[in-house]
Write a protein that holds these residues in place. Structure first.
Motif, PDB file in Angstrom:
ATOM      1  N   VAL A 207     -33.274  38.573  14.580  1.00  0.00           N
ATOM      2  CA  VAL A 207     -33.785  39.493  15.593  1.00  0.00           C
ATOM      3  C   VAL A 207     -32.684  40.438  16.060  1.00  0.00           C
ATOM      4  CG1 VAL A 207     -34.659  39.655  17.959  1.00  0.00           C
ATOM      5  CG2 VAL A 207     -35.640  37.984  16.393  1.00  0.00           C
ATOM      6  N   LEU A 208     -31.513  39.890  16.338  1.00  0.00           N
ATOM      7  CA  LEU A 208     -30.418  40.721  16.847  1.00  0.00           C
ATOM      8  C   LEU A 208     -29.909  41.674  15.775  1.00  0.00           C
ATOM      9  CD1 LEU A 208     -28.430  38.142  19.015  1.00  0.00           C
ATOM     10  CD2 LEU A 208     -30.167  39.789  19.722  1.00  0.00           C
ATOM     11  N   GLN A 209     -29.873  41.229  14.523  1.00  0.00           N
ATOM     12  CA  GLN A 209     -29.485  42.139  13.438  1.00  0.00           C
ATOM     13  C   GLN A 209     -30.471  43.298  13.329  1.00  0.00           C
ATOM     14  OE1 GLN A 209     -29.111  40.033   9.764  1.00  0.00           O
ATOM     15  NE2 GLN A 209     -27.017  39.383  10.155  1.00  0.00           N
ATOM     16  N   SER A 210     -31.739  42.991  13.421  1.00  0.00           N
ATOM     17  CA  SER A 210     -32.757  44.025  13.245  1.00  0.00           C
ATOM     18  C   SER A 210     -32.702  45.072  14.349  1.00  0.00           C
ATOM     19  CB  SER A 210     -34.154  43.384  13.198  1.00  0.00           C
ATOM     20  OG  SER A 210     -34.508  42.828  14.454  1.00  0.00           O
ATOM     21  N   ALA A 211     -32.148  44.705  15.506  1.00  0.00           N
ATOM     22  CA  ALA A 211     -32.058  45.666  16.609  1.00  0.00           C
ATOM     23  C   ALA A 211     -31.204  46.872  16.249  1.00  0.00           C
ATOM     24  CB  ALA A 211     -31.495  44.977  17.849  1.00  0.00           C
ATOM     25  N   GLN A 212     -30.320  46.722  15.256  1.00  0.00           N
ATOM     26  CA  GLN A 212     -29.480  47.849  14.838  1.00  0.00           C
ATOM     27  C   GLN A 212     -30.312  49.023  14.332  1.00  0.00           C
ATOM     28  OE1 GLN A 212     -25.607  46.477  12.705  1.00  0.00           O
ATOM     29  NE2 GLN A 212     -27.142  44.962  12.180  1.00  0.00           N
ATOM     30  N   LEU A 213     -31.521  48.744  13.858  1.00  0.00           N
ATOM     31  CA  LEU A 213     -32.331  49.774  13.211  1.00  0.00           C
ATOM     32  C   LEU A 213     -33.413  50.349  14.118  1.00  0.00           C
ATOM     33  CD1 LEU A 213     -32.819  48.123   9.694  1.00  0.00           C
ATOM     34  CD2 LEU A 213     -31.092  49.782  10.410  1.00  0.00           C
ATOM     35  N   HIS A 214     -33.386  50.032  15.418  1.00  0.00           N
ATOM     36  CA  HIS A 214     -34.523  50.422  16.253  1.00  0.00           C
ATOM     37  C   HIS A 214     -34.717  51.933  16.358  1.00  0.00           C
ATOM     38  CE1 HIS A 214     -31.311  50.714  19.316  1.00  0.00           C
ATOM     39  NE2 HIS A 214     -32.117  51.530  19.970  1.00  0.00           N
ATOM     40  N   ASP A 215     -33.651  52.711  16.147  1.00  0.00           N
ATOM     41  CA  ASP A 215     -33.766  54.172  16.222  1.00  0.00           C
ATOM     42  C   ASP A 215     -33.542  54.840  14.874  1.00  0.00           C
ATOM     43  OD1 ASP A 215     -34.613  54.888  18.747  1.00  0.00           O
ATOM     44  OD2 ASP A 215     -32.597  54.907  19.608  1.00  0.00           O
ATOM     45  N   VAL A 216     -33.735  54.105  13.767  1.00  0.00           N
ATOM     46  CA  VAL A 216     -33.431  54.666  12.457  1.00  0.00           C
ATOM     47  C   VAL A 216     -34.272  55.910  12.160  1.00  0.00           C
ATOM     48  CG1 VAL A 216     -35.113  53.257  11.178  1.00  0.00           C
ATOM     49  CG2 VAL A 216     -33.029  54.051  10.035  1.00  0.00           C
ATOM     50  N   GLY A 217     -35.445  56.014  12.763  1.00  0.00           N
ATOM     51  CA  GLY A 217     -36.299  57.174  12.524  1.00  0.00           C
ATOM     52  C   GLY A 217     -35.732  58.478  13.051  1.00  0.00           C
ATOM     53  N   LYS A 218     -34.722  58.410  13.924  1.00  0.00           N
ATOM     54  CA  LYS A 218     -34.141  59.643  14.464  1.00  0.00           C
ATOM     55  C   LYS A 218     -33.416  60.458  13.402  1.00  0.00           C
ATOM     56  CE  LYS A 218     -33.637  58.632  19.375  1.00  0.00           C
ATOM     57  NZ  LYS A 218     -32.680  58.464  20.497  1.00  0.00           N
ATOM     58  N   ILE A 219     -33.170  59.863  12.249  1.00  0.00           N
ATOM     59  CA  ILE A 219     -32.522  60.619  11.183  1.00  0.00           C
ATOM     60  C   ILE A 219     -33.400  61.779  10.722  1.00  0.00           C
ATOM     61  CG2 ILE A 219     -33.403  59.329   9.187  1.00  0.00           C
ATOM     62  CD1 ILE A 219     -30.523  59.414   8.083  1.00  0.00           C
ATOM     63  N   SER A 220     -34.692  61.730  11.058  1.00  0.00           N
ATOM     64  CA  SER A 220     -35.614  62.786  10.649  1.00  0.00           C
ATOM     65  C   SER A 220     -35.676  63.943  11.653  1.00  0.00           C
ATOM     66  CB  SER A 220     -37.031  62.223  10.473  1.00  0.00           C
ATOM     67  OG  SER A 220     -37.581  61.833  11.727  1.00  0.00           O
ATOM     68  N   ILE A 221     -35.019  63.785  12.810  1.00  0.00           N
ATOM     69  CA  ILE A 221     -35.120  64.786  13.866  1.00  0.00           C
ATOM     70  C   ILE A 221     -34.009  65.830  13.724  1.00  0.00           C
ATOM     71  CG2 ILE A 221     -35.245  65.152  16.356  1.00  0.00           C
ATOM     72  CD1 ILE A 221     -37.473  63.406  15.184  1.00  0.00           C
ATOM     73  N   ARG A 222     -34.349  67.080  13.952  1.00  0.00           N
ATOM     74  CA  ARG A 222     -33.396  68.175  13.803  1.00  0.00           C
ATOM     75  C   ARG A 222     -32.251  68.073  14.828  1.00  0.00           C
ATOM     76  NH1 ARG A 222     -36.308  73.054  15.046  1.00  0.00           N
ATOM     77  NH2 ARG A 222     -37.946  71.763  15.929  1.00  0.00           N
ATOM     78  N   ASP A 223     -31.061  68.517  14.417  1.00  0.00           N
ATOM     79  CA  ASP A 223     -29.871  68.440  15.274  1.00  0.00           C
ATOM     80  C   ASP A 223     -30.075  69.165  16.596  1.00  0.00           C
ATOM     81  OD1 ASP A 223     -28.585  67.040  13.339  1.00  0.00           O
ATOM     82  OD2 ASP A 223     -27.256  68.654  12.697  1.00  0.00           O
ATOM     83  N   GLU A 224     -30.668  70.342  16.547  1.00  0.00           N
ATOM     84  CA  GLU A 224     -30.769  71.132  17.762  1.00  0.00           C
ATOM     85  C   GLU A 224     -31.663  70.481  18.810  1.00  0.00           C
ATOM     86  OE1 GLU A 224     -33.351  73.351  14.663  1.00  0.00           O
ATOM     87  OE2 GLU A 224     -31.533  72.146  14.725  1.00  0.00           O
ATOM     88  N   ILE A 225     -32.510  69.557  18.389  1.00  0.00           N
ATOM     89  CA  ILE A 225     -33.326  68.809  19.344  1.00  0.00           C
ATOM     90  C   ILE A 225     -32.582  67.562  19.813  1.00  0.00           C
ATOM     91  CG2 ILE A 225     -35.453  67.477  19.629  1.00  0.00           C
ATOM     92  CD1 ILE A 225     -36.844  69.444  17.838  1.00  0.00           C
ATOM     93  N   LEU A 226     -32.017  66.805  18.861  1.00  0.00           N
ATOM     94  CA  LEU A 226     -31.299  65.585  19.226  1.00  0.00           C
ATOM     95  C   LEU A 226     -30.134  65.876  20.168  1.00  0.00           C
ATOM     96  CD1 LEU A 226     -31.006  63.438  15.969  1.00  0.00           C
ATOM     97  CD2 LEU A 226     -32.310  62.922  18.034  1.00  0.00           C
ATOM     98  N   ARG A 227     -29.458  66.986  19.946  1.00  0.00           N
ATOM     99  CA  ARG A 227     -28.238  67.279  20.693  1.00  0.00           C
ATOM    100  C   ARG A 227     -28.458  68.326  21.788  1.00  0.00           C
ATOM    101  NH1 ARG A 227     -23.827  65.718  17.529  1.00  0.00           N
ATOM    102  NH2 ARG A 227     -22.521  67.411  18.286  1.00  0.00           N
ATOM    103  N   LYS A 228     -29.703  68.628  22.094  1.00  0.00           N
ATOM    104  CA  LYS A 228     -30.003  69.647  23.094  1.00  0.00           C
ATOM    105  C   LYS A 228     -29.555  69.180  24.476  1.00  0.00           C
ATOM    106  CE  LYS A 228     -33.761  72.550  24.862  1.00  0.00           C
ATOM    107  NZ  LYS A 228     -35.194  72.911  24.730  1.00  0.00           N
TER     108      LYS A 228
END
Length: 363
Positions: A207-228
């Protein structure tokens, strides 16, 4: 990475962009600049780089056609490609990723961000190659090398998570903190007998290992939105919300080629449900109360606490006491009231974790 300098090909029809790219990278890598996709393919007949930075908009042969030819050739298909482009629409980025690119960097880029992205991707590629070599000899090494496999898997998971952090501009210890916070909550559940029947079958390590991936989907979000640094528009927030669904698809693809279904099932639950809210106003599915998986309800508290006490592009860090008060205010609306009551009992341990990891990250 090893002491041997890696080789980077930069492909762009604009001389200024080639110069900027070479100046940014030359101090760290062997850099070769090429002004067309055709020249790249010719160069690859005799020289194979460790990574390629490829412009999308080029005359005669654009970046999309170039990567199609590159990936169709068994001799070059393995070379990682990062697209460099001025395009900012999600459709263009999705096209590039679908053709086999590993990342998508919007121009104009900042040299430190470009260097960090390349460093992380080269580390992933290095670990993948090590894993492939190891698997060829696995039958002769099972007993003595099992521990090494586990450590390597953990390193790859951590690197994937750090890549997301790098894109999200979250600094220092986010992965370790969220894992530790989740561990504190689960330990408290055992101690205070909270939802004990539901957590009894859990493998806490997985369970604790899997927590590392909870935001893995953010790799699909554009930089200008993630870093706004400012407030997101409604359409931008809708794109942010889509990271949960994209993350689910990433986990599903990994599951197709893996036997570790329990670990990945935990990861999928965390990815898909940690933004759901107790009153049903969360996303992506508007689940409410017990409809939300217990892991998602736990991660919701962990994720919000860490966001509150951390510096983000759009906010300063809140003091621990104020973060606790905000979570208490969300009892019964944002968060499971039973878990908020548990959180209040172990909140001091959260502060200990926060202070320890922040100090270690600063050293």
């Amino acid at each position: 990475m090893s002491g041997e300098r890696k080789t980077v090909f930069v492909v762009d029809d604009n001389v200024t962009n080639l110069t900027l790219g070479k100046n940014a990278l030359a101090g760290h890598y062997n850099v070769f600049t090429l002004n067309s996709g055709a020249r790249l393919l010719k160069m690859l007949e005799k020289n194979v780089p460790d990574i390629i930075l490829l412009d999308v908009d080029m005359p005669e042969m654009d970046g999309y056609e170039t990567i199609r030819q590159l990936k169709s050739n068994p001799d070059t298909a393995h070379i990682p490609v990062i697209f460099l482009t001025a395009k900012t629409d999600g459709e263009s980025e999705l096209t590039g990723l679908s053709l086999g690119a590993i990342d998508y960097i919007t121009k104009p880029f900042t040299p430190p961000l470009l260097l960090k992205r390349i460093e992380v991707h080269l580390l992933v590629e290095s670990q993948k190659k090590e894993l492939m070599v190891f698997n060829k000899n696995l039958q002769h090494m099972v007993d003595e090398k099992t521990k090494m496999v586990v450590e390597l898997k953990n390193a790859i998971l951590k690197t994937m998570a750090e890549l997301v952090e790098c894109r999200d501009d979250i600094t220092g210890g986010h992965i370790e903190r969220t894992q530790s916070y989740l561990g504190v909550l689960i330990e408290g559940m055992h101690k205070f007998r909270v939802y004990e029947d539901q957590i009894a079958p859990w493998d806490i390590g997985l369970v604790l290992q899997s927590a590392q991936l909870h935001d893995v989907g953010k790799i699909s979000i554009r930089d200008e939105i993630l870093r706004k640094p400012g407030r997101l528009t409604e359409s931008e927030f809708e794109e942010i919300k889509a990271h949960t669904i994209f993350g689910e698809s990433v986990i599903d693809k990994i599951r197709l080629g893996s036997s570790e279904q329990a670990f990945l099932e935990h990861a999928k639950i965390l990815v898909s449900s940690h933004h759901e809210k107790w009153d049903g106003s969360g996303y992506p599915r508007g689940l409410k109360e017990q409809e939300i998986p217990l892991l998602g309800r736990l991660m919701a508290i962990v994720d919000v606490y860490d966001a509150l006490v951390s510096v983000r592009p759009y906010k300063s860090a809140f003091p621990h006491e104020e973060a606790v008060a905000i979570i208490l205010k969300g009892r019964g609306s944002h968060f499971d009231p039973v878990l908020v009551d548990l959180f209040l009992k172990v909140a001091d341990d959260f502060k200990v974790v926060k202070d320890r990891v922040s100090q270690e990250s600063a050293e």
